[in-house]
Design an enzyme around this catalytic site. Structure first.
Site, mmCIF file in Angstrom:
data_model
loop_
_atom_site.group_PDB
_atom_site.id
_atom_site.type_symbol
_atom_site.label_atom_id
_atom_site.label_comp_id
_atom_site.label_asym_id
_atom_site.label_seq_id
_atom_site.Cartn_x
_atom_site.Cartn_y
_atom_site.Cartn_z
ATOM 1 N N SER A 259 1.963 19.183 -34.727
ATOM 2 C CA SER A 259 1.171 18.621 -33.562
ATOM 3 C C SER A 259 -0.435 18.712 -33.978
ATOM 4 O O SER A 259 -0.630 19.543 -34.674
ATOM 5 C CB SER A 259 1.385 19.259 -32.585
ATOM 6 N N ASP A 260 -1.083 17.848 -33.249
ATOM 7 C CA ASP A 260 -2.603 18.131 -33.268
ATOM 8 C C ASP A 260 -2.826 19.192 -32.531
ATOM 9 O O ASP A 260 -2.082 19.790 -31.768
ATOM 10 C CB ASP A 260 -3.384 16.991 -33.209
ATOM 11 N N TYR A 261 -4.177 19.847 -32.296
ATOM 12 C CA TYR A 261 -4.555 21.018 -31.708
ATOM 13 C C TYR A 261 -4.189 20.897 -30.276
ATOM 14 O O TYR A 261 -4.873 20.087 -29.674
ATOM 15 C CB TYR A 261 -6.055 21.044 -32.117
ATOM 16 N N ALA A 263 -1.958 19.918 -28.551
ATOM 17 C CA ALA A 263 -1.484 18.366 -28.236
ATOM 18 C C ALA A 263 -0.047 18.747 -27.215
ATOM 19 O O ALA A 263 0.019 17.918 -26.531
ATOM 20 C CB ALA A 263 -1.261 17.313 -29.284
#
Ligand code: BGC
Length: 691
Positions: A259-261, A263
């Site tokens: 995932s992104d930060y 997210a």
């Protein structure tokens, strides 16, 4: 790895899917843990289950964290360290948008190779790069991290970056794994506002926006990071269609999805998960393996696996992907991989790396204007230097955390080494270095006003009174609006942010030790109202250059064309494309046709020229772009000489996606254009595809 998996408890497995900052380990001794640990929801014991670390500052830090972790962890599964190595580790290369301007795959690959070598020496195993988000909106601050507006360039440069990081085998010294991001279409954030809504058709997604990610995946990228945005209403991190149908099934990706930060948790704010528990279930079951910077999987999924509410098979598959990457990197044999203070000191910012950074910077700056061939200047020319960036040492560009600014020279310092700067009254030329600050582009750096800064414009107006040629240098992380300032000056070099060797690269270009050869990877709008503006747009039923009436696709107050189009960029040499021939006007399945172009350098000065090939599909099942960039070659041509370049065009170049998202190929007519920029077509052919 399957044997290891069998020995793992559910908790240990879930731990492998958590990524946290090294802070939690390094600051423990200073007793600063309570706050952040509470936020993460992990106890101190649970820290020793986590699988990966985001960011690391030095080999010593990496070794310390890994040692500490392994001492306490039951199964001694090494941590993997990942970081944003976007355009260099300490030797900073030009920002990716500038790298794209080089139109040189080899240089892009070299930059990534050096970045990997330096990063690996501090124990980093994965770089969160390339960013392959197609970018058409310069209001978006992250265009600086992208390769621009063209799907083909995005494909090539994402692939080259991945090859540079990974080499043939990531276990080898100096190699790291590549994590391409942000899947998918993050660059299409509405109104250029970061993290904003994305809405696009499947046919557009496939035709244009997937291309960059595909480049990295085809080149073997080991990881994919998904994006913050929604696609068809569902955030990418929990979007089954994107992650399963597209990424796994169509693109054939079988590595780790991260995932992104934060997210996963943010799906609650998107209003599609009721709480963090639902967020964890939604994201994990859709296919996001590792959760970055939060630990909801760890906290909530155990109970569901224990009660057989979720299939353990899913967890095992995700964990196996993580273990496999650790094995591929050789971490089980040597958990520190290349981390070594001695190597780090030798490798990082070595003379060789700095020389490469200069070479890449030379080919990344773009000459936009050169009235009366003002540039290059004679070595003994008297220069008066102005502008806020002339005394600025940090022109590394965003995403250069480890970039060692203390060694960067300012342009002023660099010029003073070789020339004595003059007072304006005594000067032959005025050099003005303006544009954006380093901190004005990058993540969360969206803007609504892209005008060349007003204060700088005023200074230039004042400087005009001296009646001396003005050379304008512009540092920026995005295309700025140059419509006004362009009229005030004789020459413009768009330097972007060129990294550690900025000053030397610019000085050498001003004096002709370097001949500019870069071309724009993004269109430069005349005004903000034209955005989004890109060369490969679709035709309209009422084109502006059609019948002369007022009901046309045009503006009342602006031309449709950009100020500088995609592919535009000047040289100090004069190039002509001649003897352009095609061996057949008919393409048949499995048969290529050959195009030959003579690149003639009519000037005395040697230089690089880029030959650009575009296609237009005249009639298809769906409306097709007015131009599609298909191929290019960058060649070095000595003064008063010619070089022949050849291209092959085959059916692969003619395929496209129809409105059902299916790849198709139709019989019929295509235009083939040989060009020096998207608005400078030198010769066109009509070709036919016959099945
Ligand atoms: C960015 C990513 C980056 C991550 C880790 C996020 O905010 O969107 O591109 O890799 O942070 O630093």
């Amino acid at each position: 790895m399957k044997e290891l998996l069998r020995q793992m408890t559910t908790e240990e497995k879930l731990g492998q899917l958590v990524m946290i900052s090294p802070f939690f380990f390094t600051h423990h001794e200073q007793k600063q843990l309570t706050g952040p640990l509470v936020e993460l929801g992990l106890t101190e014991d649970e820290l020793y289950f986590v699988g990966s670390i985001l960011g690391i500052g030095s080999p010593e830090e990496m070794i310390k964290v890994q040692e500490k972790y392994l001492k306490r962890s039951r199964l001694k599964i090494p941590l993997i360290f990942m970081a944003d190595i976007i355009h260099g580790y300490q030797t900073i290369f030009p920002i990716p948008l500038a790298l794209a301007s080089s139109f040189n795959e080899e240089l892009v690959e070299t930059a990534a190779k050096i970045a990997a070598k330096e990063a690996a020496s501090s124990g980093i195993g994965v770089s969160f790069s390339p960013m392959a988000d197609l970018s058409r909106d310069p209001r978006w601050g992250r265009v600086m991290e992208s390769f621009g507006e063209d799907p083909y360039l995005n494909y090539l440069f994402s692939a080259a970056t991945t090859r540079g990081y990974q080499g043939k085998n990531i276990k080898e010294k100096g190699k790291i794994a590549s994590c391409v991001k942000h899947f998918a279409a993050y660059g299409l954030a509405e109104a250029g506002k970061d993290y904003n809504t994305v809405d696009l058709s499947v046919y557009n997604l496939k035709q244009n926006f997937l291309s960059g990610y595909k480049g990295a995946i085809d080149a073997g990228a080991k990881m994919v990071m998904n994006s913050f945005n929604i696609f068809q209403g569902v955030p990418a991190v929990m979007n089954r269609y994107l992650l399963q149908n597209i990424l796994r099934a169509e693109l054939g990706f079988n590595g780790i999805i991260i995932s992104d930060y934060n997210a996963v948790k943010e799906t609650v704010a998107h209003g599609v998960s009721a709480d963090f528990r639902a967020a964890a279930i939604n994201s994990f079951t859709a296919g996001t393996d590792i959760e970055m910077a939060s630990a909801t999987y760890f906290k909530v999924l155990k109970e569901l696996f224990d009660q057989n509410k979720l299939p353990l098979k899913l967890l095992d598959e995700a964990v196996l992907r993580v273990l496999n990457l650790k094995q591929e990197l050789g971490l089980f044999e040597n958990p520190y991989k290349d981390a070594s203070t001695e190597d780090h000191n030798k490798i990082v910012m070595s003379d060789k790396h700095l020389a490469e950074a200069l070479k890449v910077a030379h080919q990344s700056l773009v000459l936009l204007k050169n009235e009366n061939h003002v540039l290059p200047l004679q070595q003994n020319a008297k220069i008066a230097l102005f502008g806020p960036n002339s005394a600025e040492a940090n022109l590394n560009g965003a995403w250069s955390w480890h970039g060692y600014r203390a060694v960067n020279k300012t342009l002023k310092e660099s010029l003073e080494e070789t020339n004595s700067l003059a007072l304006i009254e005594d000067a032959d030329y005025i050099v003005y270095f303006g544009g954006e600050k380093n901190s004005e582009s990058g993540e969360a750096k969206s803007k609504t006003n892209l005008d060349f800064p007003e204060a700088q414009l005023k200074e230039l107006v004042a400087l005009r009174k001296y009646n001396k040629p003005i050379i304008l240098l512009i540092a920026a992380g995005r295309p700025l609006i140059l419509t006004e300032v362009e009229k005030l000056v004789d020459s413009i070099i768009y330097t972007w942010f060129l990294g550690t060797k900025s000053a030397a690269a610019i000085r050498e270009t001003i004096f002709g030790l370097n001949n500019p050869s870069a071309k724009l990877p993004m269109s430069f709008p005349r005004n903000c109202g034209q955005i989004p503006i890109y060369y490969n747009h679709l035709p309209t039923g009422r084109p502006a250059d059609g019948i002369d009436d007022s009901y046309r696709s045009a503006y009342l107050d602006s031309p449709n064309t950009p100020l500088y189009p995609f592919g535009y960029g000047l040289s100090y040499s004069q190039f002509k494309l001649k003897n352009i021939t095609l061996d057949s006007a008919v393409i048949k399945p499995e048969q290529a046709i050959n195009l030959s172009v003579e690149v003639c350098n009519c000037s005395e000065r040697a230089g690089y020229e880029v030959v650009l090939i575009y296609l237009r599909d005249l009639v298809a099942q769906v409306s097709r772009p007015i131009l599609e960039f298909k191929k290019f070659k960058k060649v070095f041509v000595n003064g008063k000489s010619s070089v022949n370049v050849n291209f092959q065009i085959n059916q692969e170049d003619l395929v496209y996606y129809n409105s059902h998202g299916k790849l198709v190929l139709d019989e019929g007519e295509f235009e083939l254009h040989v060009a020096q920029a998207s608005n400078k077509i030198i010769k066109s052919f009509t070709i036919n595809f016959l099945k």
